[in-house]
Enzyme design. Structure first.
Site, PDB file in Angstrom:
ATOM      1  N   HIS A  82      -8.635   3.424   8.062  1.00 22.72           N
ATOM      2  CA  HIS A  82      -9.057   2.117   7.568  1.00 22.72           C
ATOM      3  C   HIS A  82     -10.491   1.793   7.958  1.00 22.72           C
ATOM      4  O   HIS A  82     -11.185   1.097   7.205  1.00 22.72           O
ATOM      5  CB  HIS A  82      -8.125   1.023   8.103  1.00 22.72           C
ATOM      6  CG  HIS A  82      -6.916   0.805   7.250  1.00 22.72           C
ATOM      7  ND1 HIS A  82      -5.746   1.506   7.444  1.00 22.72           N
ATOM      8  CD2 HIS A  82      -6.693  -0.018   6.192  1.00 22.72           C
ATOM      9  CE1 HIS A  82      -4.846   1.107   6.546  1.00 22.72           C
ATOM     10  NE2 HIS A  82      -5.394   0.193   5.777  1.00 22.72           N
ATOM     11  N   ASN A  92       0.839  -1.203   0.000  1.00 24.78           N
ATOM     12  CA  ASN A  92       0.000   0.000   0.000  1.00 24.78           C
ATOM     13  C   ASN A  92       0.876   1.256   0.000  1.00 24.78           C
ATOM     14  O   ASN A  92       0.782   2.113   0.895  1.00 24.78           O
ATOM     15  CB  ASN A  92      -0.947  -0.009   1.199  1.00 24.78           C
ATOM     16  CG  ASN A  92      -2.224   0.762   0.925  1.00 24.78           C
ATOM     17  OD1 ASN A  92      -2.342   1.453  -0.097  1.00 24.78           O
ATOM     18  ND2 ASN A  92      -3.178   0.678   1.830  1.00 24.78           N
TER      19      ASN A  92
END
Length: 495
Positions: free
Chosen positions: A349, A318
């Site tokens: 998240h 990521n």
């Protein structure tokens, strides 16, 4: 999930059409902005229904905040609003509508839009309020020095190439692509003393796209055939925990978490391929003259699977989100930047408790791994044979630590996560604490190096290479000329 895949495949075809028939040499930036935005909103509406209105609402209110607040504090208000709006949507989706459902949902694209809103707000603040000498080299060259128009802003947030799965890109890179200046390269001679800027012919992304689509196909095949047979939940099965030996349990932990990764490989690599197919993502040429289409790539699979340190894994997983965390949080934090960055990552998240358990465990693992590396690695790098043995051992330790850390991220809830950790007697938590008590952490130096210990190696290399190789020229009514921009980048690299 089917809608998501169908929309991404449609976006891939649209990207080929966009590059062929709406190329910057044939079409004005205005038309390219309009088409990219309308296609993006259409895909969002098709995939998520009227929940796609959240994308427009979040972007619209954030833009209004930018206009009325002023450049001095707009980044703070935009950050709080965008992240708060995302959190409210995540709370309602998780605790009111669909707890534990791990399918694609509208909060996924909102996570990317939140990154874009906050990144742009900080870049405008840097470019229009802060003094040039107060900026870091990367901040100076990413700074936006004119307020974007509403069309430019919506196009950046909601274009069809990245609205469903990203990845994040800087505003200046996106505008440079839309205006057709992505292939104006700045390269240095071999001795590094002179820079020249010249026009390159428009390179074709076809080979890069084909390679990434092949990776997507293999990842999808692996996910559909292997992943289902290795569920992560089996790690907390009562019978398995009671009968399996420790080596067997740790081996299954590793393979089950490894099998959970291909779906991310598929989604992120496909998103990267879509951008490349449209002509976006070019980052210059390597020393052999081969084109590089990894400007906004989000992962490096080989480095992930063969990482020999916790840091190396995080550096290649990521990637664009790690850059976002570094730019909006770590570099600007006044105290405990590592802890603040992990907390922000957990909030971004979502609101599942498992996310917070993973990132709190990640803090311990990161600090312990850093302490071990700083204190003992230099003893094992002199001899190639010894270093090979060291790399094998650290690879095994890294894979075990990563798998152990991310179990709550997959299980989501507190009870199963604590069931897993208690079945392992919190062994790696305890080991990390003991490591921190035994090995001293080296303090980072003040001044320009104060963030070096956290900043990913790839991040530093990527930004350095970007400063020399990729075209990141100002897309706004900038007071700097292109020549000054080149000088800025070369000086930044030397710093």
């Amino acid at each position: 999930q089917v809608n998501f895949v169908v929309c991404q495949l449609f976006a891939l075809l649209a990207a080929v059409w966009f590059r062929t028939y709406l190329h910057s040499s044939k079409t004005s930036p205005f038309i390219r902005h309009v088409v990219a935005t309308l296609l993006g909103l259409y895909l969002a509406l098709f995939c998520f229904g009227w929940y796609a209105l959240h994308f427009v609402i979040q972007s619209g209110i954030s833009y209004y905040i930018m206009i009325i607040i002023g450049v001095e504090n707009m980044h703070k208000y935009c950050f709080v609003f965008a992240l708060g709006y995302l959190t409210v949507c995540q709370i309602t989706r998780v605790y009111i509508f669909d707890y534990g459902q791990y399918s694609a949902d509208f909060s996924g694209p909102m996570m990317i839009i939140t990154q874009k809103i906050t990144s742009l707000a900080f870049e405008i603040h840097d470019g229009m309020f802060r003094k040039n000498e107060d900026l870091t080299p990367s901040q100076r060259c990413l700074a936006v020095r004119r307020m974007p128009s509403l069309l430019e802003y919506l196009s950046y947030n909601c274009n069809f190439m990245g609205i469903l799965a990203g990845p994040l890109c800087s505003y200046k890179d996106y505008i440079t692509f839309i205006e057709g200046r992505s292939y104006q390269l700045q390269q240095s001679e071999a001795n590094g003393k002179e820079d020249t800027k010249y026009e390159q012919t428009d390179p074709s992304p076809n080979i890069a796209v084909a390679q990434k689509l092949l990776i997507c196909g293999l990842s999808l095949l692996f996910h559909m055939t292997i992943t289902k047979t290795l569920p992560v939940e089996y790690n907390i099965d009562d019978n398995f925990r009671a009968t399996a030996s420790w080596p067997v349990r740790f081996f299954y932990l590793y393979v089950s978490l490894m099998a959970a990764r291909p779906k991310y490989y598929f989604a992120w690599t496909l998103a990267d391929a879509i951008n490349n197919a449209a002509g976006f993502g070019f980052r210059g040429y390597d020393k052999n003259g081969v084109t590089r289409w990894d400007l906004i790539s989000n992962l490096r699979i080989q480095q992930i699977e063969f990482s020999t340190s916790f840091k190396m894994f995080l550096d290649n997983w990521n990637i664009q989100t790690a850059l976002w965390l570094k730019r909006v949080c770590y570099e600007r934090a006044t105290f405990s930047p590592t802890i603040q960055t992990f907390i922000l990552s957990a909030i971004w998240h979502g609101v599942y408790p498992g996310y917070y358990l993973t990132f709190l465990t990640g803090v311990l693992m990161t600090l312990a791994a850093r302490a071990i590396r700083n204190n003992i690695r230099h003893y094992f790098v002199e001899s190639p044979a010894v270093k090979l043995c060291y790399d094998i051992v650290t690879w095994m330790a890294t894979q075990a630590a990563i798998s152990y850390t991310v179990v709550p991220f997959v299980l989501l809830s507190v009870k199963p996560s604590f069931t897993f950790y208690s079945s392992c007697y919190f062994c790696l938590h305890i080991a990390s604490i003991l490591v921190l008590l035994v090995f001293p952490l080296k303090r980072t130096q003040k001044g320009s190096k104060k963030h070096e210990s956290f900043q990913p190696v790839w991040s530093r290399k990527l930004e350095e290479e970007s400063l020399l190789q990729k075209n990141n020229y100002s897309t706004t009514n900038n007071s700097f000329s292109q020549k000054q921009e080149i000088t800025c980048r070369y000086q930044a690299l030397k710093q």
